[in-house]
Design a protein around this motif. Sequence first.
Motif, PDB file in Angstrom:
ATOM      1  N   GLU A  53      -0.178  -3.832  -5.782  1.00 25.84           N
ATOM      2  CA  GLU A  53      -0.103  -3.312  -7.136  1.00 25.84           C
ATOM      3  C   GLU A  53      -1.332  -2.455  -7.370  1.00 25.84           C
ATOM      4  O   GLU A  53      -2.441  -2.822  -6.988  1.00 25.84           O
ATOM      5  N   GLY A  54      -1.118  -1.292  -7.998  1.00 22.41           N
ATOM      6  CA  GLY A  54      -2.273  -0.448  -8.281  1.00 22.41           C
ATOM      7  C   GLY A  54      -1.901   0.703  -9.174  1.00 22.41           C
ATOM      8  O   GLY A  54      -0.704   0.943  -9.431  1.00 22.41           O
ATOM      9  N   LEU A  55      -2.893   1.417  -9.674  1.00 20.18           N
ATOM     10  CA  LEU A  55      -2.614   2.633 -10.420  1.00 20.18           C
ATOM     11  C   LEU A  55      -1.923   3.601  -9.469  1.00 20.18           C
ATOM     12  O   LEU A  55      -2.153   3.562  -8.251  1.00 20.18           O
ATOM     13  N   THR A  56      -1.105   4.466 -10.011  1.00 24.81           N
ATOM     14  CA  THR A  56      -0.322   5.367  -9.172  1.00 24.81           C
ATOM     15  C   THR A  56      -1.221   6.132  -8.195  1.00 24.81           C
ATOM     16  O   THR A  56      -0.924   6.251  -7.007  1.00 24.81           O
ATOM     17  N   ARG A  57      -2.350   6.611  -8.732  1.00 26.25           N
ATOM     18  CA  ARG A  57      -3.290   7.368  -7.896  1.00 26.25           C
ATOM     19  C   ARG A  57      -3.798   6.509  -6.744  1.00 26.25           C
ATOM     20  O   ARG A  57      -3.861   6.947  -5.597  1.00 26.25           O
ATOM     21  N   ASN A  88      -4.847   5.737  -1.721  1.00 25.41           N
ATOM     22  CA  ASN A  88      -5.556   4.705  -0.995  1.00 25.41           C
ATOM     23  C   ASN A  88      -4.707   3.450  -0.808  1.00 25.41           C
ATOM     24  O   ASN A  88      -5.089   2.361  -1.231  1.00 25.41           O
ATOM     25  N   PRO A  89      -3.506   3.622  -0.190  1.00 27.09           N
ATOM     26  CA  PRO A  89      -2.646   2.448  -0.040  1.00 27.09           C
ATOM     27  C   PRO A  89      -3.302   1.426   0.879  1.00 27.09           C
ATOM     28  O   PRO A  89      -3.920   1.803   1.872  1.00 27.09           O
ATOM     29  N   LYS A  90      -3.174   0.163   0.538  1.00 19.36           N
ATOM     30  CA  LYS A  90      -3.847  -0.866   1.321  1.00 19.36           C
ATOM     31  C   LYS A  90      -2.885  -1.665   2.194  1.00 19.36           C
ATOM     32  O   LYS A  90      -3.235  -2.153   3.250  1.00 19.36           O
ATOM     33  N   HIS A  91      -1.660  -1.847   1.721  1.00 20.98           N
ATOM     34  CA  HIS A  91      -0.735  -2.715   2.446  1.00 20.98           C
ATOM     35  C   HIS A  91       0.045  -1.916   3.486  1.00 20.98           C
ATOM     36  O   HIS A  91       0.530  -0.821   3.183  1.00 20.98           O
ATOM     37  N   TYR A 133       2.979  -2.120   4.420  1.00 17.99           N
ATOM     38  CA  TYR A 133       4.318  -1.778   3.931  1.00 17.99           C
ATOM     39  C   TYR A 133       4.261  -0.555   3.022  1.00 17.99           C
ATOM     40  O   TYR A 133       5.091   0.355   3.127  1.00 17.99           O
ATOM     41  N   THR A 134       3.274  -0.523   2.144  1.00 13.91           N
ATOM     42  CA  THR A 134       3.117   0.635   1.256  1.00 13.91           C
ATOM     43  C   THR A 134       2.890   1.901   2.079  1.00 13.91           C
ATOM     44  O   THR A 134       3.454   2.959   1.793  1.00 13.91           O
ATOM     45  N   ILE A 135       2.075   1.756   3.110  1.00 11.68           N
ATOM     46  CA  ILE A 135       1.780   2.916   3.957  1.00 11.68           C
ATOM     47  C   ILE A 135       3.071   3.424   4.609  1.00 11.68           C
ATOM     48  O   ILE A 135       3.366   4.612   4.621  1.00 11.68           O
ATOM     49  N   LYS A 136       3.885   2.493   5.081  1.00 13.07           N
ATOM     50  CA  LYS A 136       5.169   2.863   5.682  1.00 13.07           C
ATOM     51  C   LYS A 136       6.075   3.543   4.657  1.00 13.07           C
ATOM     52  O   LYS A 136       6.726   4.546   4.947  1.00 13.07           O
ATOM     53  N   LEU A 137       6.109   2.979   3.457  1.00 16.47           N
ATOM     54  CA  LEU A 137       6.943   3.569   2.404  1.00 16.47           C
ATOM     55  C   LEU A 137       6.514   5.002   2.136  1.00 16.47           C
ATOM     56  O   LEU A 137       7.339   5.903   1.990  1.00 16.47           O
ATOM     57  N   LEU A 138       5.211   5.232   2.072  1.00 13.55           N
ATOM     58  CA  LEU A 138       4.695   6.577   1.794  1.00 13.55           C
ATOM     59  C   LEU A 138       5.056   7.536   2.913  1.00 13.55           C
ATOM     60  O   LEU A 138       5.394   8.687   2.674  1.00 13.55           O
ATOM     61  N   GLU A 139       5.044   7.036   4.135  1.00 13.48           N
ATOM     62  CA  GLU A 139       5.409   7.882   5.266  1.00 13.48           C
ATOM     63  C   GLU A 139       6.883   8.266   5.218  1.00 13.48           C
ATOM     64  O   GLU A 139       7.291   9.278   5.757  1.00 13.48           O
ATOM     65  N   SER A 140       7.685   7.437   4.571  1.00 14.59           N
ATOM     66  CA  SER A 140       9.123   7.709   4.562  1.00 14.59           C
ATOM     67  C   SER A 140       9.537   8.627   3.407  1.00 14.59           C
ATOM     68  O   SER A 140      10.703   8.958   3.266  1.00 14.59           O
ATOM     69  N   VAL A 141       8.564   9.032   2.582  1.00 11.91           N
ATOM     70  CA  VAL A 141       8.902   9.952   1.492  1.00 11.91           C
ATOM     71  C   VAL A 141       9.069  11.359   2.059  1.00 11.91           C
ATOM     72  O   VAL A 141       8.202  11.850   2.757  1.00 11.91           O
ATOM     73  N   PRO A 142      10.205  11.997   1.789  1.00 12.91           N
ATOM     74  CA  PRO A 142      10.376  13.362   2.289  1.00 12.91           C
ATOM     75  C   PRO A 142       9.401  14.317   1.591  1.00 12.91           C
ATOM     76  O   PRO A 142       9.147  14.197   0.397  1.00 12.91           O
ATOM     77  N   ARG A 143       8.801  15.206   2.362  1.00 14.46           N
ATOM     78  CA  ARG A 143       7.841  16.139   1.761  1.00 14.46           C
ATOM     79  C   ARG A 143       8.348  17.561   1.900  1.00 14.46           C
ATOM     80  O   ARG A 143       9.019  17.907   2.859  1.00 14.46           O
ATOM     81  N   LYS A 163     -10.473  -3.648 -10.271  1.00 11.45           N
ATOM     82  CA  LYS A 163      -9.819  -4.284 -11.412  1.00 11.45           C
ATOM     83  C   LYS A 163      -8.308  -4.045 -11.460  1.00 11.45           C
ATOM     84  O   LYS A 163      -7.541  -4.875 -11.926  1.00 11.45           O
ATOM     85  N   THR A 164      -7.890  -2.873 -10.969  1.00  9.78           N
ATOM     86  CA  THR A 164      -6.475  -2.514 -11.100  1.00  9.78           C
ATOM     87  C   THR A 164      -5.700  -2.582  -9.793  1.00  9.78           C
ATOM     88  O   THR A 164      -4.484  -2.520  -9.796  1.00  9.78           O
ATOM     89  N   HIS A 165      -6.352  -2.691  -8.693  1.00  9.78           N
ATOM     90  CA  HIS A 165      -5.697  -2.543  -7.398  1.00  9.78           C
ATOM     91  C   HIS A 165      -5.779  -3.848  -6.598  1.00  9.78           C
ATOM     92  O   HIS A 165      -6.859  -4.377  -6.375  1.00  9.78           O
ATOM     93  N   LYS A 166      -4.639  -4.357  -6.183  1.00  6.94           N
ATOM     94  CA  LYS A 166      -4.667  -5.553  -5.351  1.00  6.94           C
ATOM     95  C   LYS A 166      -3.535  -5.519  -4.339  1.00  6.94           C
ATOM     96  O   LYS A 166      -2.529  -4.826  -4.540  1.00  6.94           O
ATOM     97  N   SER A 167      -3.686  -6.266  -3.263  1.00  6.36           N
ATOM     98  CA  SER A 167      -2.624  -6.323  -2.267  1.00  6.36           C
ATOM     99  C   SER A 167      -2.688  -7.653  -1.528  1.00  6.36           C
ATOM    100  O   SER A 167      -3.677  -8.355  -1.551  1.00  6.36           O
ATOM    101  N   ARG A 168      -1.573  -7.953  -0.871  1.00  7.17           N
ATOM    102  CA  ARG A 168      -1.420  -9.221  -0.161  1.00  7.17           C
ATOM    103  C   ARG A 168      -1.269  -8.953   1.302  1.00  7.17           C
ATOM    104  O   ARG A 168      -0.142  -8.760   1.756  1.00  7.17           O
ATOM    105  N   CYS A 169      -2.331  -8.929   2.034  1.00  6.32           N
ATOM    106  CA  CYS A 169      -2.251  -8.690   3.470  1.00  6.32           C
ATOM    107  C   CYS A 169      -3.510  -9.275   4.072  1.00  6.32           C
ATOM    108  O   CYS A 169      -4.602  -9.131   3.527  1.00  6.32           O
ATOM    109  N   TRP A 170      -3.339  -9.921   5.206  1.00  5.18           N
ATOM    110  CA  TRP A 170      -4.518 -10.526   5.843  1.00  5.18           C
ATOM    111  C   TRP A 170      -5.567  -9.483   6.208  1.00  5.18           C
ATOM    112  O   TRP A 170      -6.741  -9.760   6.256  1.00  5.18           O
ATOM    113  N   LEU A 171      -5.107  -8.262   6.481  1.00  6.46           N
ATOM    114  CA  LEU A 171      -6.049  -7.196   6.835  1.00  6.46           C
ATOM    115  C   LEU A 171      -7.010  -6.886   5.692  1.00  6.46           C
ATOM    116  O   LEU A 171      -8.119  -6.417   5.900  1.00  6.46           O
ATOM    117  N   ASN A 172      -6.510  -7.103   4.449  1.00  2.00           N
ATOM    118  CA  ASN A 172      -7.345  -6.812   3.285  1.00  2.00           C
ATOM    119  C   ASN A 172      -8.280  -7.963   2.954  1.00  2.00           C
ATOM    120  O   ASN A 172      -9.077  -7.889   2.031  1.00  2.00           O
TER     121      ASN A 172
END
Lengths: 328, 309
Positions: A237-241, A246-249, A251-261, A312-321
């Motif tokens: 969870e985080g602010l859109t920016r 700065n995606p941390k998880h 899964y989020t990174i994968k999702l961002l990679e799958s967005v067509p540009r 304060k606004t950004h958190k994630s659930r991953c052992w890497l973090n």
Amino acid sequence: MDNILDVRNLSVSFKTFFGEVEAVRDISFTVGRKQTVAIVGESGCGKSVTANSIMQLLPMPPAFFKSGKILFKGEDLLKRTDKQMEEVRSSQISMVFQDPMTSLNPTMKIGSQIVEGIQKHKNLSRRDAKKKAIEMLELVAVPEPEKRVNQYPHEFSGGMRQRVMIALAMVSNPELLIADEPTTALDVTVQAQILEIMKDIQEQMGMSIILITHDLGIVADMSDKVLVMYAGQILEEGLTREIYKNPKHPYTIKLLESVPRLDMARNESLHSIEGTPPDLYIPPKGCSFFDRCEFALKVCKDYMPQFHQHNKTHKSRCWLNHPMAKGK
Amino acid sequence: MKKYLLKRFFMSIITLWAIVTITFFLMHSVPGNPFAKEGKMPPTVYQNLQRKYGLDKPKSEQYVIYLKNLLRGDFGDSMKSRVETVNDMIERGFPISAYLGVEALLIALVFGPVLGALAALFQNKVPDYISMIIAIIGISVPSFIMGTVFIQFIAKNVSWIPIGGWGEFRHTILPAIALSLMPLAYIARLMRSSMLEVLGQDYIKTAKSKGLSKSTVILKHAVRNAILPIVSVLGTLISNLLVGSFVIEKIFGIPGLGAFFVNSIVSRDYTLIMGTTIFYSIILIIMLLLVDISYVLIDPRIRLTKEGR
Ligand SMILES: Nc1ncnc2c1ncn2[C@@H]1O[C@H](COP(=O)(O)OP(=O)(O)O)[C@@H](O)[C@H]1O
Ligand code: SF4
Ligand SMILES: [Mg+2]
């Protein structure tokens, strides 16, 4: 911030013939006034169940609330009876659904469907309600609204129907609009129009929005905050920016990679994420993303990672973090 | 719409002509004739009778004569009844049959959808099972057995319900119910599945999300859409009802058109067979047309083509 919605530790399951489907597992999030919160994730991850839980539109049975609270302006909606929920629906929280082709009654005129919604919450004559219905259609930029109110849904295109759905959702000026994949069934060009209309209306009327989508691409200029959902859980969870820059998880990174540009070469294939989400009959003991994660550690399989607060606004659930995993 | 109706009208005429022709020649190809059973009759009398009804002429000539009379609306003289023409008999019997048929149809149209809707709303609960039992009985037990059972167990025990006959409303109760059971059961099953499907539709969720009460959602949104498939099978149900009425009228001793029809076949009353068959066909064709028109009127998605309007 003054929160209009505060979901705490919500778990929702379905009782089926084969066992319990744990569709939503212990999610918590807040929606502030006039804020737009995006819920993003692949299909089947529990987005619609979350949305329908807030409106209490889930079929019960098989669905049941296992735990948690849904505080709307401080009051727990789950404590309300069916009858008491009718007062909340549409007048305070309203919803736009995914498929505009099936979400309007095919045998009822568009005008009557809007009028019905108006008259439920406002003491207006049929004539005044119809006038208001026409105004609502104007608000969502449906051309020739005087003529259109007397037509049936099949005389509208998909994009126009979704506008009608938004008009319908806005009739009694709700404080929260939940849009469950409002553009998924539409053409790309129409998608942009619908999102634009939602943004316009939000500026005029000042409601909060929960925007549900499986496409991270459309949330960039819409939302203030992003929740990334997977297998019934919120993973980041985080602010859109923050989510974009700065995606941390993983899964989020994968999702961002799958967005067509737009700048992508024609023949460059989209990265869709390999593998499938886990079975929700027996959710994994450890990290839900374990099976598909390229960074998976030994600990991930058996121990569920807890949230790590990056700021304060950004958190994630991953052992890497986790502060102790400094390798990467 | 006008063009459509005109087209339907011509189609109906052609259908009717085909029915007349087929019935006429089939009837004459069946062994026996109207006067065969009347015991020994002097050959001269027999020949006179044959001549009187034109049966001595070649088949093709008889057919042309019949068509000519038919165009004037004349069904001819009955070959059995010395006092009534076929037109008289239809005039006497039809109102009775129509009364019974309409009453049965109304029972089916009121209770069928209600039963089906309740079954869907209380899926796998008591109302669902009750409607299922009624449906199984209604669909699998023929109406003549139903009628006999009613006479045996109800009419014989309840003093104000007569065993048969005609004249007052109470005479109509048992035959109308017996006649209505099949369409009622069929409608109830159809309504149940259609209602279950509609209740799962997105627009029902939309209606709920508007804050509408449960009863409004069900009555205004669900039932109205769930009833559409029933209208489309109404034509078939009405024709089944017609056929069922022949037997029911016979069992309950009701002097309707059905009784005439059955008797006419047994006694080879050629003109009466032709008359009743044609009359039933006309009624059925009109009913089917009405059903089609009402379907177009209640489902906005089915509009006749632009030119046809
Ligand atoms: N009526 C239902 N019965 C059983 N399982 C359901 C039902 N509705 C949803 N689910 C389960 O809940 C999970 C989440 O579904 P949903 O919230 O619709 O996903 P999405 O994120 O695509 O909106 C899915 O895995 C699905 O199997
Ligand atoms: S916890 Fe482990 S498996 Fe899960 S996303 Fe992080 S690294 Fe991958
Ligand atoms: Mg969904």
